[in-house]
Scaffold this motif. Structure first.
Motif, PDB file in Angstrom:
ATOM      1  N   ASN A  35      10.364   5.527  -1.821  1.00  0.00           N
ATOM      2  CA  ASN A  35      10.953   6.867  -1.883  1.00  0.00           C
ATOM      3  C   ASN A  35      11.326   7.247  -3.310  1.00  0.00           C
ATOM      4  OD1 ASN A  35      10.696   6.980   0.906  1.00  0.00           O
ATOM      5  ND2 ASN A  35      12.830   6.487   1.298  1.00  0.00           N
ATOM      6  N   ARG A  36      11.931   6.310  -4.045  1.00  0.00           N
ATOM      7  CA  ARG A  36      12.297   6.586  -5.449  1.00  0.00           C
ATOM      8  C   ARG A  36      11.074   6.882  -6.306  1.00  0.00           C
ATOM      9  NH1 ARG A  36      15.617   3.186  -8.919  1.00  0.00           N
ATOM     10  NH2 ARG A  36      13.952   1.679  -8.628  1.00  0.00           N
ATOM     11  N   ALA A  37       9.947   6.289  -5.956  1.00  0.00           N
ATOM     12  CA  ALA A  37       8.709   6.506  -6.713  1.00  0.00           C
ATOM     13  C   ALA A  37       8.010   7.803  -6.287  1.00  0.00           C
ATOM     14  CB  ALA A  37       7.760   5.326  -6.523  1.00  0.00           C
ATOM     15  N   GLY A  38       8.579   8.491  -5.295  1.00  0.00           N
ATOM     16  CA  GLY A  38       7.988   9.746  -4.837  1.00  0.00           C
ATOM     17  C   GLY A  38       6.793   9.558  -3.919  1.00  0.00           C
ATOM     18  N   ILE A  39       6.698   8.394  -3.302  1.00  0.00           N
ATOM     19  CA  ILE A  39       5.582   8.105  -2.400  1.00  0.00           C
ATOM     20  C   ILE A  39       6.048   8.331  -0.966  1.00  0.00           C
ATOM     21  CG2 ILE A  39       4.011   6.329  -1.551  1.00  0.00           C
ATOM     22  CD1 ILE A  39       4.082   5.121  -4.384  1.00  0.00           C
ATOM     23  N   ASP A  40       5.396   9.250  -0.298  1.00  0.00           N
ATOM     24  CA  ASP A  40       5.726   9.599   1.080  1.00  0.00           C
ATOM     25  C   ASP A  40       4.986   8.637   2.007  1.00  0.00           C
ATOM     26  OD1 ASP A  40       6.745  10.944   3.274  1.00  0.00           O
ATOM     27  OD2 ASP A  40       5.120  12.422   3.279  1.00  0.00           O
ATOM     28  N   TYR A  41       5.663   7.559   2.362  1.00  0.00           N
ATOM     29  CA  TYR A  41       5.059   6.538   3.209  1.00  0.00           C
ATOM     30  C   TYR A  41       6.175   5.886   4.014  1.00  0.00           C
ATOM     31  CZ  TYR A  41       2.311   2.501   4.663  1.00  0.00           C
ATOM     32  OH  TYR A  41       1.660   1.553   5.411  1.00  0.00           O
ATOM     33  N   ILE A  56       0.745  -2.372   2.588  1.00  0.00           N
ATOM     34  CA  ILE A  56       1.070  -2.020   1.200  1.00  0.00           C
ATOM     35  C   ILE A  56      -0.173  -2.158   0.325  1.00  0.00           C
ATOM     36  CG2 ILE A  56       2.498  -2.615  -0.807  1.00  0.00           C
ATOM     37  CD1 ILE A  56       3.960  -1.160   1.547  1.00  0.00           C
ATOM     38  N   GLU A  57      -0.974  -3.160   0.592  1.00  0.00           N
ATOM     39  CA  GLU A  57      -2.221  -3.328  -0.161  1.00  0.00           C
ATOM     40  C   GLU A  57      -3.117  -2.092  -0.003  1.00  0.00           C
ATOM     41  OE1 GLU A  57      -5.881  -6.536  -0.527  1.00  0.00           O
ATOM     42  OE2 GLU A  57      -4.505  -6.683   1.155  1.00  0.00           O
ATOM     43  N   GLN A  58      -3.255  -1.601   1.223  1.00  0.00           N
ATOM     44  CA  GLN A  58      -4.060  -0.391   1.465  1.00  0.00           C
ATOM     45  C   GLN A  58      -3.458   0.824   0.762  1.00  0.00           C
ATOM     46  OE1 GLN A  58      -7.136  -1.714   2.530  1.00  0.00           O
ATOM     47  NE2 GLN A  58      -7.145   0.369   3.212  1.00  0.00           N
ATOM     48  N   LEU A  59      -2.145   0.951   0.830  1.00  0.00           N
ATOM     49  CA  LEU A  59      -1.461   2.055   0.163  1.00  0.00           C
ATOM     50  C   LEU A  59      -1.708   2.010  -1.339  1.00  0.00           C
ATOM     51  CD1 LEU A  59       0.603   4.429   0.168  1.00  0.00           C
ATOM     52  CD2 LEU A  59       2.379   2.676  -0.101  1.00  0.00           C
ATOM     53  N   LEU A  60      -1.563   0.836  -1.931  1.00  0.00           N
ATOM     54  CA  LEU A  60      -1.759   0.712  -3.376  1.00  0.00           C
ATOM     55  C   LEU A  60      -3.201   0.980  -3.777  1.00  0.00           C
ATOM     56  CD1 LEU A  60       0.453  -2.349  -4.332  1.00  0.00           C
ATOM     57  CD2 LEU A  60       0.985   0.082  -4.505  1.00  0.00           C
ATOM     58  N   LEU A  61      -4.137   0.532  -2.983  1.00  0.00           N
ATOM     59  CA  LEU A  61      -5.541   0.787  -3.279  1.00  0.00           C
ATOM     60  C   LEU A  61      -5.816   2.290  -3.296  1.00  0.00           C
ATOM     61  CD1 LEU A  61      -8.290  -0.416  -3.863  1.00  0.00           C
ATOM     62  CD2 LEU A  61      -8.673  -0.571  -1.398  1.00  0.00           C
ATOM     63  N   GLU A  62      -5.240   2.980  -2.343  1.00  0.00           N
ATOM     64  CA  GLU A  62      -5.390   4.446  -2.307  1.00  0.00           C
ATOM     65  C   GLU A  62      -4.754   5.079  -3.539  1.00  0.00           C
ATOM     66  OE1 GLU A  62      -4.149   8.396  -1.853  1.00  0.00           O
ATOM     67  OE2 GLU A  62      -2.698   6.929  -1.148  1.00  0.00           O
ATOM     68  N   LYS A  63      -3.593   4.589  -3.949  1.00  0.00           N
ATOM     69  CA  LYS A  63      -2.917   5.143  -5.125  1.00  0.00           C
ATOM     70  C   LYS A  63      -3.668   4.804  -6.415  1.00  0.00           C
ATOM     71  CE  LYS A  63       0.387   7.005  -2.836  1.00  0.00           C
ATOM     72  NZ  LYS A  63       0.320   8.453  -2.615  1.00  0.00           N
ATOM     73  N   ASP A  70       1.292   7.703  -9.284  1.00  0.00           N
ATOM     74  CA  ASP A  70       2.151   7.226  -8.198  1.00  0.00           C
ATOM     75  C   ASP A  70       2.225   5.704  -8.211  1.00  0.00           C
ATOM     76  OD1 ASP A  70       2.578   9.808  -7.357  1.00  0.00           O
ATOM     77  OD2 ASP A  70       1.287   9.670  -5.588  1.00  0.00           O
ATOM     78  N   PHE A  71       1.093   5.068  -8.458  1.00  0.00           N
ATOM     79  CA  PHE A  71       1.040   3.608  -8.562  1.00  0.00           C
ATOM     80  C   PHE A  71       1.957   3.116  -9.683  1.00  0.00           C
ATOM     81  CE2 PHE A  71      -1.165  -0.059 -10.620  1.00  0.00           C
ATOM     82  CZ  PHE A  71      -0.961  -1.002  -9.615  1.00  0.00           C
ATOM     83  N   LEU A  72       1.853   3.745 -10.846  1.00  0.00           N
ATOM     84  CA  LEU A  72       2.696   3.365 -11.979  1.00  0.00           C
ATOM     85  C   LEU A  72       4.166   3.625 -11.692  1.00  0.00           C
ATOM     86  CD1 LEU A  72       0.541   4.626 -14.995  1.00  0.00           C
ATOM     87  CD2 LEU A  72       0.742   2.286 -14.103  1.00  0.00           C
ATOM     88  N   ASN A  73       4.469   4.745 -11.027  1.00  0.00           N
ATOM     89  CA  ASN A  73       5.858   5.047 -10.669  1.00  0.00           C
ATOM     90  C   ASN A  73       6.438   3.985  -9.745  1.00  0.00           C
ATOM     91  OD1 ASN A  73       5.900   7.381 -12.193  1.00  0.00           O
ATOM     92  ND2 ASN A  73       5.427   8.721 -10.464  1.00  0.00           N
ATOM     93  N   LEU A  74       5.615   3.497  -8.823  1.00  0.00           N
ATOM     94  CA  LEU A  74       6.096   2.450  -7.923  1.00  0.00           C
ATOM     95  C   LEU A  74       6.350   1.159  -8.677  1.00  0.00           C
ATOM     96  CD1 LEU A  74       6.880   1.481  -5.119  1.00  0.00           C
ATOM     97  CD2 LEU A  74       4.460   0.957  -4.709  1.00  0.00           C
ATOM     98  N   LEU A  75       5.449   0.807  -9.576  1.00  0.00           N
ATOM     99  CA  LEU A  75       5.672  -0.394 -10.384  1.00  0.00           C
ATOM    100  C   LEU A  75       7.004  -0.291 -11.127  1.00  0.00           C
ATOM    101  CD1 LEU A  75       2.158  -1.071 -11.982  1.00  0.00           C
ATOM    102  CD2 LEU A  75       3.196  -2.209 -10.008  1.00  0.00           C
ATOM    103  N   TYR A  76       7.283   0.887 -11.680  1.00  0.00           N
ATOM    104  CA  TYR A  76       8.526   1.117 -12.405  1.00  0.00           C
ATOM    105  C   TYR A  76       9.735   1.013 -11.461  1.00  0.00           C
ATOM    106  CZ  TYR A  76      12.119   3.379 -15.193  1.00  0.00           C
ATOM    107  OH  TYR A  76      13.282   3.651 -15.863  1.00  0.00           O
TER     108      TYR A  76
END
Length: 118
Positions: A35-41, A56-63, A70-76
């Motif tokens: 949610n903090r990364a702005g990912i609606d999941y 999560i693997e599928q979600l990240l592959l899509e990102k 979005d991927f970078l925001n989640l890493l952060y």
């Protein structure tokens, strides 16, 4: 992943996390960081650790393929450095997604574990 001696394997992480009473807290922490990364999941709170890993693997592959920021925001948000991602032995998005999933879940587990033992 195995060439890095200080990294527990995915199987070891599954054993530690999946059998722990702290697993529900891991799911909550991961949902908070998504949610903090702005990912609606929405994470399935009843999923096993293996199911969570695959989701999560599928979600990240899509990102990685469609919304790299979005991927970078989640890493952060999770506190996984890009330097750690660069340790991946492959440049294929599937391998990077799997490795990033591992790093994210490992980091989330560290947060929960240390919060509860201190």
């Amino acid at each position: 992943m195995s060439k890095h001696p200080n990294i527990v394997s995915v199987e070891q992480l599954m054993e530690q996390v999946g059998g722990s009473d702290l697993y529900p807290q891991l799911i909550l922490q991961l949902q908070k960081d998504l949610n903090r990364a702005g990912i609606d999941y929405e994470i399935n709170k009843n999923s096993t650790f293996k199911e969570l890993f695959l989701d999560i693997e599928q979600l990240l592959l899509e990102k990685i393929n469609n919304a790299f920021n979005d991927f970078l925001n989640l890493l952060y948000a999770v506190d996984v450095s890009e330097r750690e991602i660069r340790n991946c032995d492959s440049e294929e998005s599937v391998a990077v997604g799997r490795y990033a999933t591992y790093l994210i879940l490992k980091r989330e587990w560290q947060k929960i574990y240390y919060r509860n033992i201190l």
